[in-house]
Design an enzyme around this catalytic site. Structure first.
Site, short mmCIF file in Angstrom:
data_model
loop_
_atom_site.label_atom_id
_atom_site.label_comp_id
_atom_site.label_asym_id
_atom_site.label_seq_id
_atom_site.Cartn_x
_atom_site.Cartn_y
_atom_site.Cartn_z
N GLU A 96 25.36 7.03 -23.87
CA GLU A 96 24.86 7.75 -22.65
C GLU A 96 25.56 8.92 -22.70
O GLU A 96 26.59 9.20 -23.09
CB GLU A 96 25.08 6.85 -21.36
N VAL A 99 27.58 9.42 -16.95
CA VAL A 99 27.46 8.40 -15.90
C VAL A 99 27.81 9.27 -14.74
O VAL A 99 28.65 9.53 -14.44
CB VAL A 99 28.36 7.26 -16.12
N ASP A 100 26.65 9.42 -13.78
CA ASP A 100 26.80 10.12 -12.40
C ASP A 100 27.08 8.95 -11.26
O ASP A 100 27.89 8.54 -11.17
CB ASP A 100 25.80 10.85 -12.28
N GLY A 102 25.79 6.18 -11.75
CA GLY A 102 26.14 4.80 -12.46
C GLY A 102 24.69 3.95 -12.31
O GLY A 102 24.71 2.97 -13.20
N THR A 104 21.70 4.52 -13.28
CA THR A 104 20.81 4.77 -14.52
C THR A 104 21.54 3.50 -15.76
O THR A 104 20.63 2.78 -16.30
CB THR A 104 20.69 5.90 -15.31
N ASP A 156 20.17 19.21 -20.08
CA ASP A 156 19.13 20.07 -19.67
C ASP A 156 19.25 20.26 -18.33
O ASP A 156 19.78 19.56 -17.45
CB ASP A 156 17.79 19.61 -19.91
P1 5GP Z 1 22.96 8.35 -12.68
O1 5GP Z 1 22.09 7.18 -12.78
O2 5GP Z 1 24.28 8.09 -13.43
O3 5GP Z 1 23.12 9.05 -11.38
O4 5GP Z 1 22.37 9.64 -13.61
C1 5GP Z 1 22.43 9.49 -14.82
C2 5GP Z 1 21.48 10.57 -15.57
O5 5GP Z 1 21.38 11.74 -14.72
C3 5GP Z 1 22.10 11.13 -16.70
O6 5GP Z 1 21.73 10.41 -17.96
C4 5GP Z 1 21.42 12.50 -16.85
O7 5GP Z 1 20.29 12.53 -17.57
C5 5GP Z 1 21.36 12.83 -15.47
N1 5GP Z 1 22.33 13.72 -14.99
C6 5GP Z 1 23.47 13.27 -14.03
N2 5GP Z 1 24.36 14.46 -13.88
C7 5GP Z 1 23.92 15.21 -14.65
C8 5GP Z 1 24.36 16.47 -14.83
O8 5GP Z 1 25.38 17.15 -14.37
N3 5GP Z 1 23.74 17.42 -15.74
C9 5GP Z 1 22.54 16.97 -16.44
N4 5GP Z 1 22.06 17.97 -17.02
N5 5GP Z 1 21.95 15.73 -15.96
C10 5GP Z 1 22.62 14.87 -15.30
#
Ligand code: 5GP
Length: 174
Positions: A96, A99-100, A102, A104, A156
């Site tokens: 991946e 992980v923001d 988490g 996804t 992106d």
């Molecule tokens: P999560 O479900 O963990 O919040 O988000 C995961 C997805 O959000 C990542 O795989 C990515 O595609 C997108 N994402 C989260 N943070 C960022 C960021 O800082 N920059 C970009 N370009 N995409 C992000």
């Protein structure tokens, strides 16, 4: 379009990715490794990572699209491209970009577990712990970063910047 300010330069990323590759190489020697790349943001990281792993391995792709707006994950995702081959009985390493919250990655792990891999681990280039909503163990982590929106090295902003060779931050108005 403003040039994003650098957060992690290309050399720093390359050195860390090589280290992760070496660690994975040690851990997966003799195993039936399948690298599952999450599209699209992980494609650059995965391309560098697999070239740092000198083991027989196969590669497959998982395409996801999040519902909701571009910068906030709802955790509700749609599979746009499924794996081409079965991972049953294989040692799967999920790759991946970030992980923001988490959410996804949690969805991906839950989905892949139903496919009965022998083992399932996670490699992520970036982690933003400040925004975690679910705790997902990251077995191979590149860098921990602050709560900023990063672009480049595959990531992106409205489909731009994926080809930037470093990880940067687009400042307000950029
Ligand atoms: P999560 O479900 O963990 O919040 O988000 C995961 C997805 O959000 C990542 O795989 C990515 O595609 C997108 N994402 C989260 N943070 C960022 C960021 O800082 N920059 C970009 N370009 N995409 C992000």
């Amino acid at each position: 379009m403003l040039q994003p300010r650098s957060l992690l330069d290309a050399q720093t990323i390359a050195a860390r990715v090589r280290e992760l590759g070496q660690q994975i190489e040690r851990d997966y020697a003799g195993k039936d490794l399948v690298i599952v790349v999450v599209l699209c943001g992980s494609f650059v990281f995965a391309a560098d990572l697999v070239r740092a792993i000198a083991l027989p391995l196969s590669i497959d792709f998982f395409g996801l699209r999040s519902y909701g707006d571009a910068t906030q994950s709802s955790g509700v995702v749609r599979i746009t491209h499924d794996l081409a081959r079965s991972v049953e009985g294989k040692d799967v390493l999920l790759v991946e970009d970030i992980v923001d919250t988490g959410l996804t990655v949690q969805f991906l792990i839950d989905t892949l577990k139903t496919r009965a891999p022998r083992s399932l681990k996670l490699a992520a280039l970036l982690h933003k712990p400040a925004r975690s909503r679910v705790q997902v163990p990251i077995d191979y982590l590149g860098f921990t970063i602050d709560d900023v929106f990063v672009v480049g090295y595959g990531l992106d902003c409205a489909q731009r910047y994926r080809n930037l060779p470093y990880l940067g931050v687009v400042d307000e108005g950029g």
